[in-house]
Design a protein around this motif. Structure first.
Motif: not given
Length: 143
Positions: A37-44
């Motif tokens: 998994r890749h954790v990112t700040r924004m949710w699509p």
């Protein structure tokens, strides 16, 4: 069925697809279920158009080189208490026809019509072209 929507992201710190594979085999790159998994700040906001049919296209040093199917999005709460989006990926990496892409921050949506094509069967094992040559051939539409 409508065409899927994909995501595209820079693969920061990786020189080649093999670097991404090595990172995703590391326990820190996996979620609790063992999936990368890749954790990112924004949710699509377009989650429903992506999950189960879209892929994450990875950009390496200015070239889109591969994609991974997106399985789901998980909520990840960081040590700082901030909610983030965990993009859960299928471990299968599919190499695509190299396509140039300028730097950008975060992830972006990628329409199916704009996504690079998967490499033809049997080409996955080819030695990769040097980055400069691949970029020049992609620029003139020969890749």
């Amino acid at each position: 069925m409508d065409k899927p929507v994909h995501l595209i992201k820079l693969c920061v710190g990786a020189e080649a697809v093999e670097d991404l594979l090595a990172w995703q085999n590391h326990p820190r790159a996996k979620g609790p279920d063992g999936q990368p998994r890749h954790v990112t700040r924004m949710w699509p906001k377009r989650e429903a158009e992506i999950v189960g049919q879209g892929s994450l296209y990875w950009v390496f040093k200015g070239l889109v080189l591969c994609r991974q199917p997106i399985v789901r999005f998980d909520e990840v709460i960081g040590h700082d208490g901030i909610r983030r989006c965990g993009i859960v990926l299928d471990p299968t990496i599919t190499r695509v026809t190299p396509a140039p892409k300028r730097p950008f921050q975060g992830w972006r949506y990628l329409q199916a019509a704009d996504a690079p094509l998967d490499l033809r069967e049997g080409r996955e094992a080819d030695d990769p072209l040097p980055d400069t040559l691949a970029r020049e051939l992609a620029d003139i539409g020969l890749l």
